[in-house]
Write an enzyme that holds these catalytic residues in place. Structure first.
Site, PDB file in Angstrom:
ATOM      1  N   ASN A 180       6.723 -16.423 -19.117  1.00  0.00           N
ATOM      2  CA  ASN A 180       6.961 -17.952 -18.858  1.00  0.00           C
ATOM      3  C   ASN A 180       6.205 -18.972 -19.679  1.00  0.00           C
ATOM      4  O   ASN A 180       4.840 -19.386 -19.614  1.00  0.00           O
ATOM      5  CB  ASN A 180       6.403 -18.230 -17.510  1.00  0.00           C
ATOM      6  CG  ASN A 180       6.999 -19.694 -16.730  1.00  0.00           C
ATOM      7  OD1 ASN A 180       7.247 -20.500 -17.747  1.00  0.00           O
ATOM      8  ND2 ASN A 180       6.421 -19.978 -15.618  1.00  0.00           N
ATOM      9  N   ARG A 236      11.357 -16.557 -18.355  1.00  0.00           N
ATOM     10  CA  ARG A 236      11.965 -17.554 -17.634  1.00  0.00           C
ATOM     11  C   ARG A 236      12.168 -18.909 -17.903  1.00  0.00           C
ATOM     12  O   ARG A 236      11.665 -19.571 -18.916  1.00  0.00           O
ATOM     13  CB  ARG A 236      10.793 -17.978 -16.583  1.00  0.00           C
ATOM     14  CG  ARG A 236      10.932 -19.038 -15.585  1.00  0.00           C
ATOM     15  CD  ARG A 236       9.852 -19.504 -14.614  1.00  0.00           C
ATOM     16  NE  ARG A 236      10.268 -20.352 -13.734  1.00  0.00           N
ATOM     17  CZ  ARG A 236       9.573 -21.624 -13.323  1.00  0.00           C
ATOM     18  NH1 ARG A 236       8.395 -21.903 -14.185  1.00  0.00           N
ATOM     19  NH2 ARG A 236      10.123 -22.298 -12.519  1.00  0.00           N
ATOM     20  N   HIS A 285      13.881 -24.042  -8.935  1.00  0.00           N
ATOM     21  CA  HIS A 285      13.332 -22.943  -8.135  1.00  0.00           C
ATOM     22  C   HIS A 285      14.276 -21.960  -7.681  1.00  0.00           C
ATOM     23  O   HIS A 285      14.139 -21.337  -6.691  1.00  0.00           O
ATOM     24  CB  HIS A 285      12.765 -23.726  -6.735  1.00  0.00           C
ATOM     25  CG  HIS A 285      11.542 -24.566  -7.086  1.00  0.00           C
ATOM     26  ND1 HIS A 285      11.325 -25.735  -6.276  1.00  0.00           N
ATOM     27  CD2 HIS A 285      10.664 -24.526  -7.976  1.00  0.00           C
ATOM     28  CE1 HIS A 285      10.177 -26.404  -6.761  1.00  0.00           C
ATOM     29  NE2 HIS A 285       9.707 -25.679  -7.655  1.00  0.00           N
ATOM     30  N   ARG A 318       5.445 -35.968  -7.146  1.00  0.00           N
ATOM     31  CA  ARG A 318       6.892 -36.389  -7.347  1.00  0.00           C
ATOM     32  C   ARG A 318       7.544 -36.979  -6.019  1.00  0.00           C
ATOM     33  O   ARG A 318       7.335 -36.666  -4.819  1.00  0.00           O
ATOM     34  CB  ARG A 318       7.903 -35.438  -7.784  1.00  0.00           C
ATOM     35  CG  ARG A 318       7.735 -34.989  -9.124  1.00  0.00           C
ATOM     36  CD  ARG A 318       8.500 -33.745  -9.322  1.00  0.00           C
ATOM     37  NE  ARG A 318       7.439 -32.563  -9.657  1.00  0.00           N
ATOM     38  CZ  ARG A 318       8.097 -31.271  -9.580  1.00  0.00           C
ATOM     39  NH1 ARG A 318       9.292 -31.101  -9.829  1.00  0.00           N
ATOM     40  NH2 ARG A 318       7.228 -30.271  -9.840  1.00  0.00           N
ATOM     41  N   ASP A 325      -3.313 -32.185  -3.299  1.00  0.00           N
ATOM     42  CA  ASP A 325      -3.668 -30.953  -2.805  1.00  0.00           C
ATOM     43  C   ASP A 325      -3.333 -30.985  -1.192  1.00  0.00           C
ATOM     44  O   ASP A 325      -4.357 -31.718  -0.791  1.00  0.00           O
ATOM     45  CB  ASP A 325      -4.760 -30.368  -3.350  1.00  0.00           C
ATOM     46  CG  ASP A 325      -4.881 -28.871  -2.783  1.00  0.00           C
ATOM     47  OD1 ASP A 325      -4.704 -28.383  -1.879  1.00  0.00           O
ATOM     48  OD2 ASP A 325      -4.881 -27.757  -4.047  1.00  0.00           O
ATOM     49  N   MET A 326      -2.596 -30.245  -0.537  1.00  0.00           N
ATOM     50  CA  MET A 326      -2.657 -30.239   0.789  1.00  0.00           C
ATOM     51  C   MET A 326      -3.722 -29.923   1.600  1.00  0.00           C
ATOM     52  O   MET A 326      -4.315 -30.343   2.663  1.00  0.00           O
ATOM     53  CB  MET A 326      -1.541 -29.281   1.387  1.00  0.00           C
ATOM     54  CG  MET A 326      -0.455 -29.856   2.021  1.00  0.00           C
ATOM     55  SD  MET A 326      -0.544 -31.271   3.047  1.00  0.00           S
ATOM     56  CE  MET A 326       0.985 -31.850   2.676  1.00  0.00           C
ATOM     57  N   ARG A 327      -4.867 -29.012   1.228  1.00  0.00           N
ATOM     58  CA  ARG A 327      -5.951 -28.879   1.533  1.00  0.00           C
ATOM     59  C   ARG A 327      -6.814 -29.896   1.599  1.00  0.00           C
ATOM     60  O   ARG A 327      -7.587 -30.303   2.761  1.00  0.00           O
ATOM     61  CB  ARG A 327      -6.935 -27.622   0.636  1.00  0.00           C
ATOM     62  CG  ARG A 327      -5.960 -26.263   1.057  1.00  0.00           C
ATOM     63  CD  ARG A 327      -6.170 -25.381  -0.179  1.00  0.00           C
ATOM     64  NE  ARG A 327      -5.840 -25.834  -1.458  1.00  0.00           N
ATOM     65  CZ  ARG A 327      -5.576 -24.911  -2.492  1.00  0.00           C
ATOM     66  NH1 ARG A 327      -6.144 -23.611  -2.560  1.00  0.00           N
ATOM     67  NH2 ARG A 327      -5.184 -25.316  -3.424  1.00  0.00           N
ATOM     68  N   GLY A 376       3.075 -22.172  -2.315  1.00  0.00           N
ATOM     69  CA  GLY A 376       1.499 -22.533  -1.776  1.00  0.00           C
ATOM     70  C   GLY A 376       1.285 -23.077  -0.599  1.00  0.00           C
ATOM     71  O   GLY A 376       0.547 -22.655   0.088  1.00  0.00           O
ATOM     72  N   ASN A 407       0.885 -20.860   3.169  1.00  0.00           N
ATOM     73  CA  ASN A 407      -0.435 -21.140   3.687  1.00  0.00           C
ATOM     74  C   ASN A 407      -0.735 -22.254   4.580  1.00  0.00           C
ATOM     75  O   ASN A 407      -1.661 -21.957   5.356  1.00  0.00           O
ATOM     76  CB  ASN A 407      -1.242 -21.266   2.582  1.00  0.00           C
ATOM     77  CG  ASN A 407      -1.461 -20.473   1.467  1.00  0.00           C
ATOM     78  OD1 ASN A 407      -1.743 -19.199   1.829  1.00  0.00           O
ATOM     79  ND2 ASN A 407      -1.054 -20.488   0.355  1.00  0.00           N
ATOM     80  N   GLU A 461       8.360 -14.875  -8.469  1.00  0.00           N
ATOM     81  CA  GLU A 461       9.385 -15.096  -9.327  1.00  0.00           C
ATOM     82  C   GLU A 461       9.382 -14.164 -10.367  1.00  0.00           C
ATOM     83  O   GLU A 461      10.457 -13.971 -10.971  1.00  0.00           O
ATOM     84  CB  GLU A 461       9.190 -16.485  -9.824  1.00  0.00           C
ATOM     85  CG  GLU A 461       9.429 -17.517  -8.949  1.00  0.00           C
ATOM     86  CD  GLU A 461       9.245 -18.872  -8.998  1.00  0.00           C
ATOM     87  OE1 GLU A 461       9.811 -19.848  -9.573  1.00  0.00           O
ATOM     88  OE2 GLU A 461       7.838 -19.435  -8.708  1.00  0.00           O
TER      89      GLU A 461
HETATM   90  P1  AMP Z   1       2.368 -23.760  -5.916  1.00  0.00           P
HETATM   91  O1  AMP Z   1       2.985 -24.761  -6.874  1.00  0.00           O
HETATM   92  O2  AMP Z   1       3.346 -22.652  -5.249  1.00  0.00           O
HETATM   93  O3  AMP Z   1       1.233 -22.836  -6.508  1.00  0.00           O
HETATM   94  O4  AMP Z   1       1.587 -24.481  -4.663  1.00  0.00           O
HETATM   95  C1  AMP Z   1       0.385 -25.186  -4.970  1.00  0.00           C
HETATM   96  C2  AMP Z   1       0.108 -26.013  -3.972  1.00  0.00           C
HETATM   97  O5  AMP Z   1       0.012 -25.238  -2.568  1.00  0.00           O
HETATM   98  C3  AMP Z   1      -1.458 -26.818  -4.000  1.00  0.00           C
HETATM   99  O6  AMP Z   1      -1.139 -27.937  -4.511  1.00  0.00           O
HETATM  100  C4  AMP Z   1      -1.745 -26.992  -2.399  1.00  0.00           C
HETATM  101  O7  AMP Z   1      -1.248 -28.139  -1.807  1.00  0.00           O
HETATM  102  C5  AMP Z   1      -1.117 -25.808  -1.591  1.00  0.00           C
HETATM  103  N1  AMP Z   1      -1.680 -24.796  -1.031  1.00  0.00           N
HETATM  104  C6  AMP Z   1      -2.401 -23.956  -1.984  1.00  0.00           C
HETATM  105  N2  AMP Z   1      -3.005 -22.933  -1.147  1.00  0.00           N
HETATM  106  C7  AMP Z   1      -3.313 -23.627   0.056  1.00  0.00           C
HETATM  107  C8  AMP Z   1      -3.687 -23.453   1.492  1.00  0.00           C
HETATM  108  N3  AMP Z   1      -4.443 -22.421   1.720  1.00  0.00           N
HETATM  109  N4  AMP Z   1      -3.434 -24.530   2.456  1.00  0.00           N
HETATM  110  C9  AMP Z   1      -2.847 -25.343   2.187  1.00  0.00           C
HETATM  111  N5  AMP Z   1      -2.075 -25.957   1.187  1.00  0.00           N
HETATM  112  C10 AMP Z   1      -2.359 -24.924   0.053  1.00  0.00           C
END
Ligand code: AMP
Length: 400
Positions: free
Chosen positions: A7, A94, A183, A244, A285-287, A333, A337, A387
């Protein structure tokens, strides 16, 4: 049979070597900061085992050829996971955007490279990086079959009523302006995994796949074929994402140009980089957003509400489009999670027969996890996306 998945981005190359006899990951790696003063390569051997090992290199990596050569030296040779390059039977690349012509896995030749160059205007951020990776891989692995696997491929089955914008027809005729969806490798992978786990033939399977990562998208699959998806001509349309906006009124561009003197580049940057969760609350970031909500941050709560409400609206509209739904599947992500996002996105769907087992939902999903109750009329699953494995499977099938 060993398949190398590549990729390649504008300044990075992700790779993974898989043994397709048992679908195990032999090694994986990331070359970053290509062209910067100091580049970095992180190489992991047997990452899914107890013997996992990590090697890190920091040095100038002037271009993709240097980066790929460094990676190959780690993959092959005395201490490598294969002794010689010739053990690699095929390479899968990819590709984010295949346009209208490239939709099946295709053997790379000069015509494919030319086609990918032609559609750079549709994916200016991605396709040039993919092309750099392809050129280098063709040079370094001249005798190895190389296959492009497009992220837009899974959505090529959308009917015109779903992929056409209600715009002057010549924009489609002359410029192929239409919805493509992204995706796709992830949506296709989790849809097929869900059908297999539930025990239904994919050709009879109807599902809604919800990919929630930094980028977010949703796809409706009817009888094994994608019939609608939330992303459009670019990966900006649809759901609320990390940075976005997803759907906005298209008149916004003209309004901001008139009232704030913003250029089209300004608006494009704002919608792609400064909007979504980050635009609403300053965090993407959701965390971090959950931690801020705990501290009483109202904008963080608003960001969560706006994202999950949009998810729910799309799930509802895809239920209407599909009629019968066998399963709703979350991945990526956030989807894998974040039980709060799943819970909020599914709230209010009880009247359509969606019943969630909140104890199950509260678990993390390293493996496929069913989060609906036994009497739910639609099964709801969390299935980790993969993927690279999907690309390796497509590459293997194509080469065979
Ligand atoms: P991805 O693009 O699939 O790698 O997802 C990345 C995003 O997933 C991050 O920006 C977080 O917002 C979210 N993420 C990753 N780990 C967690 C977690 N344990 N709890 C909540 N959100 C998460």
């Amino acid at each position: 049979m060993k398949v190398l998945v590549i990729n390649s981005g504008s300044s990075s190359i992700k790779y993974q070597l898989l043994d397709m006899n048992n679908e195990s990951v032999l090694c994986t790696g990331l070359v970053e900061r290509i062209g910067e003063e100091v580049g970095r390569l992180t190489h992991r051997i047997a990452p899914d085992t107890e013997d996992a090992k990590k090697i890190k290199l920091e040095q100038p990596i002037s271009d993709h050829e240097v980066g790929m050569t460094l990676a190959i030296d780690l993959i092959c040779g005395e201490n490598g996971v294969v002794k010689d390059k010739s053990e690699i039977a095929a390479i899968g690349h990819r590709i984010v955007h295949g346009g209208e012509k490239l939709h099946e896995p295709t053997l790379v030749d000069d015509a494919v490279v030319e086609e990918l160059e032609k559609i750079i205007p549709l994916a200016p951020l991605h396709n040039p990086g993919h092309l750099a990776g392809i050129r280098v891989a063709r040079h370094l692995f001249a005798d190895v079959p190389q296959v492009v696997v497009m992220d837009t491929a899974y959505h090529q089955t959308l009917p015109p009523k779903a992929y056409m914008y209600a715009l002057p027809y010549e924009l489609y005729d002359e410029m192929r302006i239409r919805r493509y969806g992204f995706h796709g490798t992830s949506h296709g992978f989790i849809a097929k995994e869900a059908a297999r786990i539930i025990g239904k033939s994919f050709e009879e399977f109807n599902c809604i796949t919800v990919h929630l990562g930094n980028g977010c998208s949703m796809t409706a699959t009817k009888e094994g074929k994608a019939i609608d998806t939330s992303m459009g001509i670019t990966p900006l349309e649809g759901l609320v994402m990390g940075t976005r906006s997803g759907d906005v009124d298209p008149a916004l561009h003209a309004l901001l140009a008139r009232t704030r003197n913003m250029t089209s580049e300004d608006v494009d940057r704002m919608l792609n980089k400064e909007s979504g969760l980050k635009g609403l609350c300053g965090m993407n970031d959701m965390r971090d957003i959950h931690a801020a909500i705990e501290m009483g941050d109202e904008k963080a709560k608003l960001a969560l509400d706006v994202q999950t409400y949009r998810n729910r609206k799309y799930i509802g509209s895809y239920m209407a489009v599909l009629g019968h739904v066998d399963a709703i599947i979350f991945t990526a992500g956030i989807g894998e999670n974040d039980y709060i996002v799943r819970r909020e996105s599914l709230k209010g769907l009880e009247c359509f027969g969606v019943k969630i087992d909140q104890m199950n939902n509260a678990q993390r999903a390293a493996e496929p996890l069913k989060i609906s109750t036994e009497d739910s009329s639609i099964e709801v699953w969390v299935i980790p996306t993969n993927e690279e494995l999907a690309i390796a499977r497509e590459t293997k099938n194509f080469v065979n």
